[in-house]
Design a protein around this motif. Sequence first.
Motif, PDB file in Angstrom:
ATOM      1  N   THR A 106       0.825  -1.211   0.000  1.00 11.52           N
ATOM      2  CA  THR A 106       0.000   0.000   0.000  1.00 11.52           C
ATOM      3  C   THR A 106       0.855   1.254   0.000  1.00 11.52           C
ATOM      4  O   THR A 106       0.400   2.325  -0.395  1.00 11.52           O
ATOM      5  N   ASP A 107       2.118   1.161   0.469  1.00 15.77           N
ATOM      6  CA  ASP A 107       3.023   2.306   0.450  1.00 15.77           C
ATOM      7  C   ASP A 107       3.537   2.588  -0.955  1.00 15.77           C
ATOM      8  O   ASP A 107       4.019   3.676  -1.234  1.00 15.77           O
ATOM      9  N   GLY A 108       3.461   1.628  -1.819  1.00 19.76           N
ATOM     10  CA  GLY A 108       3.928   1.798  -3.190  1.00 19.76           C
ATOM     11  C   GLY A 108       5.400   1.461  -3.346  1.00 19.76           C
ATOM     12  O   GLY A 108       6.193   1.553  -2.404  1.00 19.76           O
ATOM     13  N   THR A 109       5.768   1.065  -4.523  1.00 22.15           N
ATOM     14  CA  THR A 109       7.164   0.802  -4.854  1.00 22.15           C
ATOM     15  C   THR A 109       7.529   1.542  -6.137  1.00 22.15           C
ATOM     16  O   THR A 109       6.660   1.846  -6.951  1.00 22.15           O
ATOM     17  N   ILE A 110       8.800   1.833  -6.271  1.00 17.48           N
ATOM     18  CA  ILE A 110       9.279   2.536  -7.463  1.00 17.48           C
ATOM     19  C   ILE A 110      10.682   2.076  -7.783  1.00 17.48           C
ATOM     20  O   ILE A 110      11.479   1.795  -6.868  1.00 17.48           O
ATOM     21  N   SER A 111      10.977   1.973  -9.043  1.00 20.18           N
ATOM     22  CA  SER A 111      12.339   1.649  -9.467  1.00 20.18           C
ATOM     23  C   SER A 111      12.733   2.567 -10.615  1.00 20.18           C
ATOM     24  O   SER A 111      11.893   2.986 -11.407  1.00 20.18           O
ATOM     25  N   ILE A 112      14.021   2.902 -10.632  1.00 19.27           N
ATOM     26  CA  ILE A 112      14.592   3.730 -11.696  1.00 19.27           C
ATOM     27  C   ILE A 112      15.742   2.940 -12.303  1.00 19.27           C
ATOM     28  O   ILE A 112      16.507   2.297 -11.584  1.00 19.27           O
ATOM     29  N   ILE A 132      11.305   4.529 -15.623  1.00 16.43           N
ATOM     30  CA  ILE A 132      10.693   4.623 -14.300  1.00 16.43           C
ATOM     31  C   ILE A 132       9.515   3.659 -14.246  1.00 16.43           C
ATOM     32  O   ILE A 132       8.683   3.609 -15.161  1.00 16.43           O
ATOM     33  N   SER A 133       9.458   2.897 -13.151  1.00 16.37           N
ATOM     34  CA  SER A 133       8.340   1.989 -12.916  1.00 16.37           C
ATOM     35  C   SER A 133       7.830   2.227 -11.508  1.00 16.37           C
ATOM     36  O   SER A 133       8.605   2.191 -10.549  1.00 16.37           O
ATOM     37  N   ALA A 134       6.534   2.505 -11.356  1.00 18.32           N
ATOM     38  CA  ALA A 134       5.976   2.813 -10.037  1.00 18.32           C
ATOM     39  C   ALA A 134       4.592   2.182  -9.903  1.00 18.32           C
ATOM     40  O   ALA A 134       3.880   1.983 -10.901  1.00 18.32           O
ATOM     41  N   THR A 135       4.206   1.908  -8.654  1.00 16.25           N
ATOM     42  CA  THR A 135       2.900   1.298  -8.390  1.00 16.25           C
ATOM     43  C   THR A 135       1.889   2.324  -7.906  1.00 16.25           C
ATOM     44  O   THR A 135       0.765   1.966  -7.556  1.00 16.25           O
ATOM     45  N   SER A 136       2.277   3.590  -7.828  1.00 15.22           N
ATOM     46  CA  SER A 136       1.324   4.673  -7.567  1.00 15.22           C
ATOM     47  C   SER A 136       1.800   5.918  -8.310  1.00 15.22           C
ATOM     48  O   SER A 136       2.952   5.977  -8.756  1.00 15.22           O
ATOM     49  N   ASP A 137       0.917   6.891  -8.449  1.00  9.21           N
ATOM     50  CA  ASP A 137       1.256   8.090  -9.216  1.00  9.21           C
ATOM     51  C   ASP A 137       2.485   8.777  -8.625  1.00  9.21           C
ATOM     52  O   ASP A 137       2.694   8.778  -7.403  1.00  9.21           O
ATOM     53  N   TRP A 138       3.276   9.386  -9.487  1.00  5.87           N
ATOM     54  CA  TRP A 138       4.519  10.001  -9.028  1.00  5.87           C
ATOM     55  C   TRP A 138       4.713  11.396  -9.631  1.00  5.87           C
ATOM     56  O   TRP A 138       4.125  11.744 -10.652  1.00  5.87           O
ATOM     57  N   SER A 139       5.541  12.197  -8.968  1.00  7.78           N
ATOM     58  CA  SER A 139       5.935  13.518  -9.455  1.00  7.78           C
ATOM     59  C   SER A 139       7.446  13.624  -9.326  1.00  7.78           C
ATOM     60  O   SER A 139       8.092  12.775  -8.695  1.00  7.78           O
ATOM     61  N   SER A 140       8.023  14.674  -9.904  1.00  9.37           N
ATOM     62  CA  SER A 140       9.487  14.792  -9.929  1.00  9.37           C
ATOM     63  C   SER A 140       9.951  16.160  -9.454  1.00  9.37           C
ATOM     64  O   SER A 140       9.227  17.158  -9.567  1.00  9.37           O
ATOM     65  N   GLY A 188       2.455   0.457 -12.585  1.00  9.59           N
ATOM     66  CA  GLY A 188       3.421  -0.630 -12.527  1.00  9.59           C
ATOM     67  C   GLY A 188       4.166  -0.875 -13.822  1.00  9.59           C
ATOM     68  O   GLY A 188       5.147  -1.625 -13.838  1.00  9.59           O
ATOM     69  N   SER A 189       3.746  -0.235 -14.895  1.00  8.46           N
ATOM     70  CA  SER A 189       4.429  -0.436 -16.182  1.00  8.46           C
ATOM     71  C   SER A 189       5.676   0.445 -16.266  1.00  8.46           C
ATOM     72  O   SER A 189       5.857   1.382 -15.487  1.00  8.46           O
TER      73      SER A 189
END
Length: 394
Positions: free
Chosen positions: A25-31, A49-57, A74-75
């Motif tokens: 539920t916290d989400g994951t992200i990889s770069i 970038i691959s993330a399981t929730s919306d992201w900003s930079s 997640g894609s």
Amino acid sequence: MHSITKLATLALLCLLNVNCAKNETDGTISISVASLKFSAAGESRTITISATSDWSSEHPEWITLSQETGKGDGSRHEVLVTAARNDGEARKGELTITLDGGRSCALSLTQDESSETTLSGKNFIVCANSMVYYGGLVEYGSQGQEDKGMFYKMLADKGFSDFKIIDCTYGNHQLSDYTAAGCNTPHKDCPGVGVDLLKGLDLASFDYVIISEAGNDNSNFYEDAMALFTRFTSVNPNVKLVYINHVYSVYKDHKNILSRLGKLHEAGVTIVNCGQLAYDIYTGAVTVPGGAVKYKDRYTFCNHKGSDTHHPNPLMGYIMTQMLYCAISGDKTSDPDWSNLIKRCRYSSNPISYVDYYSTYYTTPADVPYMDVIDNQAEMKGIQELIPGYVDKI
């Protein structure tokens, strides 16, 4: 090899924290990378970038992204990271990707320092003769005074300001005439003992000293050049030294000059070998990239009026000026407006306009007139691509 690949993959994978997989539920992200390094010229790099929730930079102002935010499905999303041109010291920062839940992941950013030098506020002096002023680098007649010839106009066009160019070019004078010893020797064009061509100038004020020998194979060339430079370095150790090797020395094979260019360079002098470039072009030793002109002789670059088959014409003067600029600034890009620059300058010992030059200094027509090259966009672009390679080419 498999273990090395595995370690590299792990090193490039950036996770929010070690617990992210346990609490989805916290989400994951990889770069896809842990860091990016850019050249000073500015360039782009692609990351995934691959993330399981919306992201900003978030990132430094000198960085732009093709996509500043993204959906957390997640894609894998490819993002282009672009660094702007760096005109100063090396810089670094971070690109941070933050999920809606507040967790973030950062990759480091670095950019090389600029190899270019600002010329704003600099003082230049040109100590030379007709082998320089005929081509318009400086305009003859402003001896010991501020000059606004082609070199001045090029620096202004490049956006530099508050610079000053002092023209000390005198016809029929060689480097020895500028030395301390030469000041005490009578000269047919400057009668009387004690004529100092640099008289009244604050030699310590110059940031760049640009010199060129006359049209003779001076057996004392190196010693004269260094004696002239010493007049400046003795009062300003930080002054930059430049020697322009004109085309006459190359096609006449002035061995006393050509054989000592390397020694001059070893002494800290930048060599602007524009003469060698022109010679290589018209002899076919080098091919102009993208060009199609068939050069036949030196008169594309030199006058052809009676015995004057050696003075540089406007094309040669432009090559000289552009190479000088490249040598001292580090900017290797072509001048996008060379035609306008060349055509608004004045040339020769009795300064005349560009439109009058050919009829005045070509009593024998050139097989390939310099105007045909200047008006040929592809040819001029190719010549300018060759210019950086002839800075300090000995």
